[in-house]
Design a protein around this motif. Sequence first.
Motif, PDB file in Angstrom:
ATOM      1  N   ARG A 162      -7.766   4.687  25.986  1.00 10.79           N
ATOM      2  CA  ARG A 162      -7.197   3.696  26.899  1.00 10.79           C
ATOM      3  C   ARG A 162      -8.286   2.728  27.328  1.00 10.79           C
ATOM      4  O   ARG A 162      -9.397   3.152  27.655  1.00 10.79           O
ATOM      5  CB  ARG A 162      -6.673   4.394  28.143  1.00 10.79           C
ATOM      6  CG  ARG A 162      -5.193   4.353  28.302  1.00 10.79           C
ATOM      7  CD  ARG A 162      -4.795   5.022  29.579  1.00 10.79           C
ATOM      8  NE  ARG A 162      -3.370   5.249  29.573  1.00 10.79           N
ATOM      9  CZ  ARG A 162      -2.487   4.386  30.061  1.00 10.79           C
ATOM     10  NH1 ARG A 162      -2.892   3.250  30.607  1.00 10.79           N
ATOM     11  NH2 ARG A 162      -1.205   4.646  30.002  1.00 10.79           N
ATOM     12  N   VAL A 163      -8.003   1.459  27.349  1.00 13.25           N
ATOM     13  CA  VAL A 163      -9.000   0.489  27.796  1.00 13.25           C
ATOM     14  C   VAL A 163      -8.386  -0.413  28.857  1.00 13.25           C
ATOM     15  O   VAL A 163      -7.168  -0.494  28.995  1.00 13.25           O
ATOM     16  CB  VAL A 163      -9.544  -0.376  26.635  1.00 13.25           C
ATOM     17  CG1 VAL A 163     -10.367   0.467  25.692  1.00 13.25           C
ATOM     18  CG2 VAL A 163      -8.427  -1.088  25.900  1.00 13.25           C
ATOM     19  N   ASN A 219       1.593  -1.719  25.417  1.00 15.78           N
ATOM     20  CA  ASN A 219       2.963  -1.341  25.750  1.00 15.78           C
ATOM     21  C   ASN A 219       3.106  -1.537  27.255  1.00 15.78           C
ATOM     22  O   ASN A 219       2.603  -0.742  28.047  1.00 15.78           O
ATOM     23  CB  ASN A 219       3.214   0.124  25.350  1.00 15.78           C
ATOM     24  CG  ASN A 219       4.639   0.556  25.636  1.00 15.78           C
ATOM     25  OD1 ASN A 219       5.359  -0.084  26.401  1.00 15.78           O
ATOM     26  ND2 ASN A 219       5.062   1.641  25.011  1.00 15.78           N
ATOM     27  N   TRP A 267      -4.332   0.360  24.662  1.00 14.09           N
ATOM     28  CA  TRP A 267      -5.129   1.389  24.014  1.00 14.09           C
ATOM     29  C   TRP A 267      -5.875   0.747  22.843  1.00 14.09           C
ATOM     30  O   TRP A 267      -5.438  -0.240  22.266  1.00 14.09           O
ATOM     31  CB  TRP A 267      -4.269   2.515  23.443  1.00 14.09           C
ATOM     32  CG  TRP A 267      -3.450   3.270  24.428  1.00 14.09           C
ATOM     33  CD1 TRP A 267      -3.774   4.425  25.068  1.00 14.09           C
ATOM     34  CD2 TRP A 267      -2.126   2.947  24.885  1.00 14.09           C
ATOM     35  NE1 TRP A 267      -2.743   4.836  25.886  1.00 14.09           N
ATOM     36  CE2 TRP A 267      -1.733   3.947  25.789  1.00 14.09           C
ATOM     37  CE3 TRP A 267      -1.243   1.896  24.611  1.00 14.09           C
ATOM     38  CZ2 TRP A 267      -0.482   3.936  26.420  1.00 14.09           C
ATOM     39  CZ3 TRP A 267      -0.012   1.882  25.240  1.00 14.09           C
ATOM     40  CH2 TRP A 267       0.358   2.891  26.134  1.00 14.09           C
ATOM     41  N   ASP A 315      10.787  -0.399  17.863  1.00 17.24           N
ATOM     42  CA  ASP A 315       9.942  -0.119  19.039  1.00 17.24           C
ATOM     43  C   ASP A 315       8.868   0.918  18.729  1.00 17.24           C
ATOM     44  O   ASP A 315       7.790   0.924  19.329  1.00 17.24           O
ATOM     45  CB  ASP A 315      10.799   0.417  20.199  1.00 17.24           C
ATOM     46  CG  ASP A 315      11.549  -0.693  20.912  1.00 17.24           C
ATOM     47  OD1 ASP A 315      11.375  -1.863  20.525  1.00 17.24           O
ATOM     48  OD2 ASP A 315      12.308  -0.387  21.841  1.00 17.24           O
ATOM     49  N   ARG A 316       9.172   1.832  17.805  1.00 19.02           N
ATOM     50  CA  ARG A 316       8.254   2.944  17.547  1.00 19.02           C
ATOM     51  C   ARG A 316       7.029   2.531  16.725  1.00 19.02           C
ATOM     52  O   ARG A 316       6.170   3.343  16.457  1.00 19.02           O
ATOM     53  CB  ARG A 316       9.012   4.080  16.863  1.00 19.02           C
ATOM     54  CG  ARG A 316      10.033   4.707  17.792  1.00 19.02           C
ATOM     55  CD  ARG A 316      10.926   5.673  17.077  1.00 19.02           C
ATOM     56  NE  ARG A 316      11.719   5.025  16.049  1.00 19.02           N
ATOM     57  CZ  ARG A 316      12.561   5.667  15.259  1.00 19.02           C
ATOM     58  NH1 ARG A 316      12.716   6.962  15.371  1.00 19.02           N
ATOM     59  NH2 ARG A 316      13.273   5.008  14.355  1.00 19.02           N
ATOM     60  N   LEU A 317       6.983   1.256  16.342  1.00 17.61           N
ATOM     61  CA  LEU A 317       5.738   0.736  15.763  1.00 17.61           C
ATOM     62  C   LEU A 317       4.644   0.687  16.835  1.00 17.61           C
ATOM     63  O   LEU A 317       3.454   0.697  16.537  1.00 17.61           O
ATOM     64  CB  LEU A 317       5.987  -0.667  15.211  1.00 17.61           C
ATOM     65  CG  LEU A 317       4.789  -1.431  14.654  1.00 17.61           C
ATOM     66  CD1 LEU A 317       4.291  -0.766  13.381  1.00 17.61           C
ATOM     67  CD2 LEU A 317       5.160  -2.873  14.357  1.00 17.61           C
ATOM     68  N   THR A 365       3.558   2.801  19.256  1.00 18.37           N
ATOM     69  CA  THR A 365       3.172   4.066  19.890  1.00 18.37           C
ATOM     70  C   THR A 365       1.710   4.359  19.552  1.00 18.37           C
ATOM     71  O   THR A 365       1.173   3.837  18.572  1.00 18.37           O
ATOM     72  CB  THR A 365       4.023   5.239  19.380  1.00 18.37           C
ATOM     73  OG1 THR A 365       3.780   5.403  17.971  1.00 18.37           O
ATOM     74  CG2 THR A 365       5.505   4.999  19.617  1.00 18.37           C
ATOM     75  N   LEU A 413       5.511  -5.488  24.099  1.00 18.11           N
ATOM     76  CA  LEU A 413       4.945  -4.706  22.996  1.00 18.11           C
ATOM     77  C   LEU A 413       4.099  -5.569  22.069  1.00 18.11           C
ATOM     78  O   LEU A 413       4.563  -6.612  21.586  1.00 18.11           O
ATOM     79  CB  LEU A 413       6.072  -4.041  22.191  1.00 18.11           C
ATOM     80  CG  LEU A 413       7.014  -3.122  22.986  1.00 18.11           C
ATOM     81  CD1 LEU A 413       8.155  -2.636  22.105  1.00 18.11           C
ATOM     82  CD2 LEU A 413       6.246  -1.942  23.556  1.00 18.11           C
ATOM     83  N   ASP A 451      -7.848  -4.112  31.024  1.00 18.53           N
ATOM     84  CA  ASP A 451      -7.452  -5.478  30.671  1.00 18.53           C
ATOM     85  C   ASP A 451      -8.634  -6.428  30.568  1.00 18.53           C
ATOM     86  O   ASP A 451      -8.567  -7.442  29.897  1.00 18.53           O
ATOM     87  CB  ASP A 451      -6.509  -6.024  31.742  1.00 18.53           C
ATOM     88  CG  ASP A 451      -5.090  -5.547  31.502  1.00 18.53           C
ATOM     89  OD1 ASP A 451      -4.861  -4.910  30.463  1.00 18.53           O
ATOM     90  OD2 ASP A 451      -4.240  -5.828  32.353  1.00 18.53           O
ATOM     91  N   GLU A 456       2.213  -2.389  30.717  1.00 21.06           N
ATOM     92  CA  GLU A 456       0.954  -2.565  31.444  1.00 21.06           C
ATOM     93  C   GLU A 456      -0.211  -1.830  30.791  1.00 21.06           C
ATOM     94  O   GLU A 456      -1.320  -1.821  31.342  1.00 21.06           O
ATOM     95  CB  GLU A 456       1.124  -2.030  32.868  1.00 21.06           C
ATOM     96  CG  GLU A 456       2.199  -2.731  33.693  1.00 21.06           C
ATOM     97  CD  GLU A 456       1.867  -4.187  33.911  1.00 21.06           C
ATOM     98  OE1 GLU A 456       0.761  -4.483  34.379  1.00 21.06           O
ATOM     99  OE2 GLU A 456       2.710  -5.036  33.570  1.00 21.06           O
ATOM    100  N   ASN A 457       0.022  -1.186  29.662  1.00 18.96           N
ATOM    101  CA  ASN A 457      -0.963  -0.250  29.110  1.00 18.96           C
ATOM    102  C   ASN A 457      -1.582  -0.784  27.822  1.00 18.96           C
ATOM    103  O   ASN A 457      -0.877  -1.304  26.964  1.00 18.96           O
ATOM    104  CB  ASN A 457      -0.293   1.092  28.821  1.00 18.96           C
ATOM    105  CG  ASN A 457       0.538   1.563  30.003  1.00 18.96           C
ATOM    106  OD1 ASN A 457      -0.002   2.036  30.995  1.00 18.96           O
ATOM    107  ND2 ASN A 457       1.856   1.387  29.923  1.00 18.96           N
TER     108      ASN A 457
END
Lengths: 376, 243
Positions: free
Chosen positions: B101-102, B85, B90, B231-233, B235, B66, B104, B87-88
Amino acid sequence: MTAGAAALLLAQVSLGVEHLHFRTAETELNRDNVLGLSEGANLLRGTASVRASRGAARVVFRGVAERRFGFGEDETELAVREAYLQVGGVAGFVRGGRQRVTWGSGFAWNPTNRLEPPKNPLNTGLEQKGVLALRGDWSPTKAATLTVVAARVETRPGDLPIALTSAKKNGGAGRLALLVANTDVAAVVSVRQERSPLFGLDLARGLGAGLTAHVEAALYRGSELAPPRQETFVRMAAGALYTRGESALALEYFHNGEGYGDRERAAWRAALKAAPVISLAYLAAAATPYSGLGLGRDYVHVSWTRSVANGRWGLSMRAVASVTDGGVTLTPGVSYAPSGRVTVNADGLLPLGPADSEYRLAPVRGGLVTRVKVSY
Amino acid sequence: MCEVLLGVWLAAASAAATPDAVTILEKAERSVLGEQAAYTLRMTVVRPKKPERVVEMKGWKKGDALGLVRYTSPPKERGTAYLRNGENTWMFLPAAEKVVRVGDKQNFGGGDFQNSDIFRLSLAADYDPTLAGEETVDGEACWLLELKAKDRSVAYDRVRYWVRRDGTYFPVRAEYYTISGKKLKWLTLAAVEKLGRRARPTALTMESALDAGAHTTLRFLTIDDDVKLDDRLFTTSALERGE
């Protein structure tokens, strides 16, 4: 209040000037120049935005003063693009006031967002007016967010050389967004007065090697484009974004299930020709291309952007093509940032293609949008 | 006889004192930013014959998966943010107020770091390390690790990674190679100083082998090692919400 406290409160102020120049003509959508457009119609705007936050609260204001030149009845209008208060914590936020609802993975089209006017697919970089809404976001986990919005829905697109009236209706929507197996999955239900519910599904994921892909689709009953049709329609935007280094290439296909095929298009043009210029029937027919998400059934959007000279200059080329009628609109653009506070953007607008294609029937023969913004 | 035994014992002790490659890599990565951290950063992008580009940002990281970075300066770019987050990745575009979404391989902030360099937070998770030897780099005795990509999803096929042997486990240098063996760029970690609770390298400079003279430096300005992050920071809703 001390200077220190003020600094904490006031985070960002921007002032700007926007000039939209349209080269106009008499066309089927502006027969006998019923819109009263001068050959060169202009929108001149002064813009101001303030974004301030303190603790969990944020206030945002973006306003515009607009003067029209060459629009028959030239007038000055003051408008609020956004004005909202947001209060939030780590689990979510509540936001009330005029605001943008920008959900959806689509670049040029967002079929799952029926709460605000559609963005201009010819130039997605233009700032848009929001809608009056109360929005709540709640994230129970790092992989799930529930968004609920109640809104006074407006459908009039902006930045047009035509003054369209906007029907305002009460509406609302719920969106559950999940991250499942490295894929963004969102389900949307959207309701609006006098319309059947819209059900949407939005998927996006990275494919590796700098590539991302998305599909955003909506299913609803009852047409938005005239004539009223009580059928079930599908709208879908599917595309991909490739980023590498300083460049980005985006490609998107949009299917508008209720858009006109050849037969419906011929009927619409016949009605347009048959209606007397000074009549509600003509004005309704002339406004038809702007009442939904375009007149045609299938479109393709391509855009390329590149940052050069260490970020000072930016180049872009966008094109939207109507597969239905062969019309194409090119939107080349250039941006320049002489300092960390100032940005200058210039975007052209060039409709091409067959004379009877959607973009050529519109009274705009070309355009130039120039924007200067100073941020503090 | 005693000398032989002493030699064997010293060799065994030396071998025992050398941690395995995975341990070295994990400790090296944690030596810059720990399990959780909040930090401020200045990024300076240098291009030959062009004006410097300076961007300041705030960042948060939690574990290996994260990460969140928000631009705070210059004013025209304030509000731009990146979220990682797993593999993702944004990006939040403040002018369009939209989360996108962008990939790597996009250059992070227009510099020489790619998004994957900033947000692929664990080399240990993505590469198989082997201990390739010991070398001196900038006067520091180092272990040299050869990192081989576990799969093709990562930006570089091979990384050579030097880590100080003086017990600090500070990484000193990294070189990034393509699958064909071509060196793409190299990272130098310098300016060791106390920031937050402990000393660490505070300046990370990436230089491109493809563009002579071009380089980008990330300089940590502050680091908070004691932060406890929810963790919700991390999103996309929080990305859009802003600070």
